[in-house]
Design a protein around this motif. Structure first.
Motif, short mmCIF file in Angstrom:
data_model
loop_
_atom_site.label_atom_id
_atom_site.label_comp_id
_atom_site.label_asym_id
_atom_site.label_seq_id
_atom_site.Cartn_x
_atom_site.Cartn_y
_atom_site.Cartn_z
N TYR A 359 0.83 -1.21 0.00
CA TYR A 359 0.00 0.00 0.00
C TYR A 359 0.87 1.26 0.00
N ASN A 360 1.94 1.26 0.77
CA ASN A 360 2.85 2.41 0.78
C ASN A 360 3.47 2.63 -0.59
N ASP A 361 3.81 1.53 -1.26
CA ASP A 361 4.38 1.65 -2.59
C ASP A 361 3.37 2.24 -3.57
N LEU A 362 2.12 1.83 -3.46
CA LEU A 362 1.07 2.33 -4.34
C LEU A 362 0.75 3.80 -4.07
N ILE A 436 -15.97 2.07 -11.36
CA ILE A 436 -15.47 1.51 -12.62
C ILE A 436 -15.34 2.61 -13.67
N VAL A 437 -16.38 3.41 -13.83
CA VAL A 437 -16.34 4.50 -14.83
C VAL A 437 -15.24 5.50 -14.48
N SER A 438 -15.11 5.84 -13.20
CA SER A 438 -14.07 6.78 -12.79
C SER A 438 -12.69 6.23 -13.14
N ILE A 442 -10.06 8.08 -15.62
CA ILE A 442 -8.71 8.41 -15.16
C ILE A 442 -7.67 7.77 -16.06
N THR A 443 -7.91 6.51 -16.44
CA THR A 443 -6.99 5.83 -17.35
C THR A 443 -6.92 6.54 -18.69
N LYS A 444 -8.06 6.96 -19.20
CA LYS A 444 -8.10 7.66 -20.48
C LYS A 444 -7.37 8.99 -20.40
N GLN A 445 -7.53 9.71 -19.28
CA GLN A 445 -6.83 10.99 -19.12
C GLN A 445 -5.32 10.78 -19.01
N MET A 446 -4.88 9.75 -18.30
CA MET A 446 -3.46 9.47 -18.20
C MET A 446 -2.87 9.10 -19.56
N GLN A 447 -3.64 8.37 -20.36
CA GLN A 447 -3.19 8.05 -21.71
C GLN A 447 -3.11 9.32 -22.55
N TYR A 448 -4.10 10.21 -22.38
CA TYR A 448 -4.09 11.49 -23.10
C TYR A 448 -2.85 12.31 -22.72
N VAL A 449 -2.52 12.31 -21.43
CA VAL A 449 -1.36 13.06 -20.96
C VAL A 449 -0.08 12.50 -21.57
N ARG A 450 0.04 11.16 -21.57
CA ARG A 450 1.26 10.54 -22.11
C ARG A 450 1.42 10.79 -23.60
N GLU A 451 0.31 10.83 -24.34
CA GLU A 451 0.38 10.92 -25.79
C GLU A 451 0.23 12.34 -26.32
N LYS A 452 -0.02 13.30 -25.43
CA LYS A 452 -0.28 14.67 -25.88
C LYS A 452 0.96 15.27 -26.53
N THR A 659 -3.16 8.15 -7.95
CA THR A 659 -4.62 8.15 -7.85
C THR A 659 -5.21 7.11 -8.78
N ALA A 660 -4.68 7.03 -10.00
CA ALA A 660 -5.19 6.05 -10.97
C ALA A 660 -4.98 4.63 -10.45
N ARG A 661 -3.77 4.33 -9.97
CA ARG A 661 -3.49 2.97 -9.49
C ARG A 661 -4.39 2.60 -8.32
N LEU A 662 -4.55 3.55 -7.38
CA LEU A 662 -5.40 3.27 -6.23
C LEU A 662 -6.84 3.02 -6.66
N PHE A 663 -7.32 3.80 -7.65
CA PHE A 663 -8.69 3.61 -8.12
C PHE A 663 -8.85 2.25 -8.78
N TYR A 664 -7.82 1.78 -9.49
CA TYR A 664 -7.92 0.45 -10.09
C TYR A 664 -8.24 -0.59 -9.01
N TYR A 665 -7.48 -0.53 -7.94
CA TYR A 665 -7.65 -1.52 -6.88
C TYR A 665 -8.96 -1.31 -6.12
N PHE A 666 -9.32 -0.05 -5.86
CA PHE A 666 -10.55 0.22 -5.11
C PHE A 666 -11.77 -0.24 -5.89
N ALA A 667 -11.76 0.02 -7.19
CA ALA A 667 -12.88 -0.43 -8.02
C ALA A 667 -12.97 -1.95 -8.01
#
Length: 785
Positions: A359-362, A436-438, A442-452, A659-667
């Protein structure tokens, strides 16, 4: 009686082991994740709480443009001096500044790198609650060659904490004597450092011959953090207003829109300088997620317990007939719930220490789980009480409310509460769909950031700062360009990923007198734009001639915000250099996409300090080796440190990625717990309809038909939850995307995929039991009739 309650509870839980395990699993997972989340929330909210006078300490921010859109967290040096001397209600003022030149520390001829140094006023150690283990807090610096070190720094540099009077040297061979030892600064402090130098050392750098004669008269450099301790009756807005008036009076070039704003130190970590909820929004989100996951676990328990209420109706009726009152029955059933919750809490206490390193690593934290710490005990007690009240009281009330005669006849009226359970199922899956939608957004926004496209080429670009290179820059550059695999070499005086410097000292023909125009100046040599792929919208770039010393290139945002029409050939002044605009660069990002594109002015600097080496992915090792060879030739006393620009760009979004990684696990946790409850209800439903299914199979019903029969009602509930969750998910994701100046659009497909995912998972969960029931031998079901 208590012994009877306990034995009855244990016997009941053991006789219905499947449901007991489902309840325990859901509650254990829910409590574990909720407590981990609440520990994170508590850590974020604990920042700077160690200061005794926290409620009266304020950080001074600077508003530097007319639109109030640009707020700096730094101020000029004189602000603290005038605040303490002339502003009523200011009890103390402290300045801090990064020791940017602290490249290394030398102790006993051994160099240490990456030290964190701060210049501080002496009152730093009395205003803030950072206790000195040794030394005098009232007089921390006996002279300008004194330094305060933390316990960790003392151990690192000297191997012991008994270092009073010991000496260390900085990069410029200046010797400092240790005059105090500071307790290690907690990780939840916004102020961090390990070496503390007298602030007066900065004042000694003023010779009295420049434009600004002294630090106390220098209103042009916003290089310092200023903290004020106010009297309990002082109004922060009034203090800020008085400080603004002092600036207008003493700053020869101040404009009317340059003001100050006081921000409580208690808000410093979670709120932006303009007061907007930056980190506070994330804290609220994760607090709500913790409650949602607990709520889902509680809904599971309520559903499974109330669904099976009819199995215990005769037990309740017999107890009432022989004299038990409703209060006694309520206590019995609440005790059963309490027993389950205590076991779940015990399992959580075993799981949390095991999961804490992961959890600390995440989360990027260094949390330590101590169940006996008062704060942790409060969190555990709160989570436990929340679960008990929410999931334990209602089933106990329901089970104890049966009317004996009606129950013995099999008549339950509304007591079966099927409609209420359906509402609960819809609610818990609605929360799961939102998560799930969130996660998808978040994943889509992170992909947008990486590819912008940033307006420059950051791929396979190696960057590093070079010391002591000015006299050998041309030679080093020429040698690097000859190396195989290196496609280009350029240099600048800024990190293009995140340009830090800015100035309002500009002028041009037609500039309004009251306009405060802040630009980001970047010094580059002539081939920087070409190597980095920055395109020109108009004009030309630098040629490398002496005339370039009076040439400027503005980006499109700078031209637009300055209001300059047909800029090429127009007069432009930066600092004390008057020259001509020779080109307009197409817009590019000099910060994260959380911020809008900023105005930039390029000026020619033939020998900057930061190298940019363009290579290819395959040739990167050779390029690194060549750069390291050059480094060690001119900087043999320093370790070679470099970064690739794409990696540096990704590091701007560490918080968002966490935030994205934590949401993956929380969802995933929310779906898992929801499915446990759905599986329990499916098992219960199959039990109730065992004979019906047997008759249907005897009459020729197919396995697929029976699976559809058992699954249909559950899928209807999940579909309703998707419809209910969609507007909530839309609102939540759009609020989160507002943190980005440039963001993707979620689109309808994201909501469709989120809903379809929830339906598919629910179908698989219910189908497991439905298929098992449909394949059972109907003779066994009918033989007991």
């Amino acid at each position: 009686m208590l012994k009877n309650y306990l034995s009855t509870a244990l016997r009941t839980l053991w006789n219905h082991r499947t449901y007991t395990l489902l309840n325990l699993g859901g509650l254990t997972v829910g409590l574990t994740v909720a407590v981990l989340l609440l520990l994170w929330v508590q850590d974020e909210r604990s920042f700077d709480r160690m200061h005794e006078r926290l409620d009266h300490i304020y950080h001074v921010n600077s508003l530097v443009d007319a639109q109030r859109s640009l707020i700096w967290t730094s101020t000029q040096g004189p602000v603290a001096v005038y605040a303490k001397r002339e502003v009523p209600g200011v009890l103390e003022a402290v300045r801090t500044a990064r020791h940017w030149d602290l490249a290394r520390v030398i102790v006993n001829d051994q160099p240490f790198f990456n030290s964190k140094g701060l210049y501080v006023d002496p009152s730093f150690f009395t205003l803030f609650s950072f206790p000195l283990v040794a030394g005098n807090a009232a007089e921390p610096f006996p002279n300008h060659q004194s330094v305060i070190v933390t316990e960790a720094a003392a151990e690192k540099y000297f191997g012991t904490t008994d270092v009073l009077g010991q000496s260390l040297h900085t990069d410029d061979s200046t010797s400092f004597l240790v005059s105090g030892i500071l307790q290690n600064i907690p990780s939840n402090s916004s102020i961090q450092g390990e070496l503390f130098f007298p602030f007066d050392l900065l004042a000694k750098q003023y010779t009295g011959t420049g434009y600004w004669k002294s630090l106390e008269s220098d209103w042009g450099n916003f290089n310092y953090d200023t903290y004020l301790l106010l009297h309990a009756d002082a109004r922060p807005d009034r203090v800020a207003q008085l400080l603004s008036g002092i600036q207008q009076k003493n700053h020869p070039h101040a404009t009317a829109d340059q003001e100050y704003k006081l921000q409580p130190l208690a808000d410093w970590h979670l709120y932006a300088p303009d007061g907007s909820a930056a980190g506070a929004t994330e804290v609220r989100i994760f607090f709500l997620v913790a409650l949602v996951i607990l709520l889902i676990a509680c809904i599971n328990y309520v559903n499974l317990t109330t669904a099976r209420a009819t199995h215990r109706s005769k037990e309740v009726s017999m107890r009432k007939i022989i004299g038990a009152d409703r209060g006694q029955l309520f206590a019995q059933f609440l005790g059963e719930s309490l027993l389950v919750f205590v076991v779940a809490l015990g399992l959580s206490l075993l799981l949390i220490p095991v999961l804490m390193p992961v959890y600390n690593d995440l989360s990027g934290k260094t949390l330590v789980f101590d169940p006996f710490q008062p704060t942790v005990m409060l969190l555990l007690g709160g989570a436990f009480l929340f679960t008990l009240l929410l999931a334990g009281v209602y089933p106990a009330m329901l089970l104890s409310s049966f009317q004996p005669l009606q129950a013995l006849k099999g008549r339950f009226g509304r007591q079966n509460n099927a409609g209420f359970r359906q509402v609960l199922v819809i609610t818990q899956f609605a929360f799961s769909v939102v998560l799930i939608v969130s996660t998808l957004v978040i994943t889509k926004q992170m992909q947008y950031v990486r590819e912008k496209k940033l307006g420059y080429d950051r791929e396979n670009v190696l960057a590093f700062w070079m010391r002591d290179i000015h006299d050998h820059f041309a030679q080093a550059k020429d040698e690097l360009e000859k190396r195989p695999g290196i496609r280009g070499v350029a240099s600048a005086n800024q990190n293009l990923i995140q340009v830090g410097s800015s100035t309002g000292d500009t002028d041009w023909d037609g500039k309004p007198e009251d306009l405060s125009f802040i630009v980001h100046p970047v010094g580059i040599e002539e081939n920087f734009l070409g190597v980095m792929g920055i395109e020109l919208a108009d004009g030309t770039g630098f040629s490398g001639s002496k005339a370039d010393s009076a040439h400027f290139i503005l980006n499109e945002t700078a031209v637009r915000e300055a209001g300059i029409t047909d800029p090429v050939g127009k007069r432009f002044t930066l600092w004390d250099t008057e020259g001509t605009i020779i080109g307009v660069a197409k817009d590019f990002h000099v910060a994260s996409v959380h911020e809008k594109i900023k105005p930039v002015v390029f000026y020619h600097q033939p020998e900057p300090w930061r190298f940019y080496i363009k290579t290819t992915g395959a040739d990167a090792p050779q390029a690194i080796a060549a750069a390291e060879k050059i480094w060690h030739r001119y900087n043999p006393e320093y370790p070679f440190e470099y970064e690739f620009m794409d990696q540096a760009y990704d590091s701007l979004y560490k918080s968002d990625q966490r935030t994205a990684r934590l949401f993956y696990y929380f969802a995933g946790v929310a779906i898992f717990v929801s499915c446990l409850g759905l599986l329990g209800l499916a098992i219960y439903t199959a039990e109730l309809r065992t004979k019906e299914i047997g008759i249907r199979k005897v009459l020729g019903a197919s396995v697929s038909g029976i699976v559809l029969l058992l699954s249909r009602d559950f899928l209807k509930l999940v579909l309703l939850s998707v419809l209910m969750a969609t507007p909530l998910a839309w609102w939540f994701t759009h609020r989160w995307l507002e943190n980005f100046a440039y963001s993707t659009s979620p689109g309808v497909l994201v909501f469709f995929v989120g809903g379809a995912t929830a339906l598919l998972i629910a179908l698989l969960t219910v189908s497991v039991q439905s298929i098992r029931t449909a394949l059972a031998n109907p003779v066994k079901a009918l033989r007991a009739e």
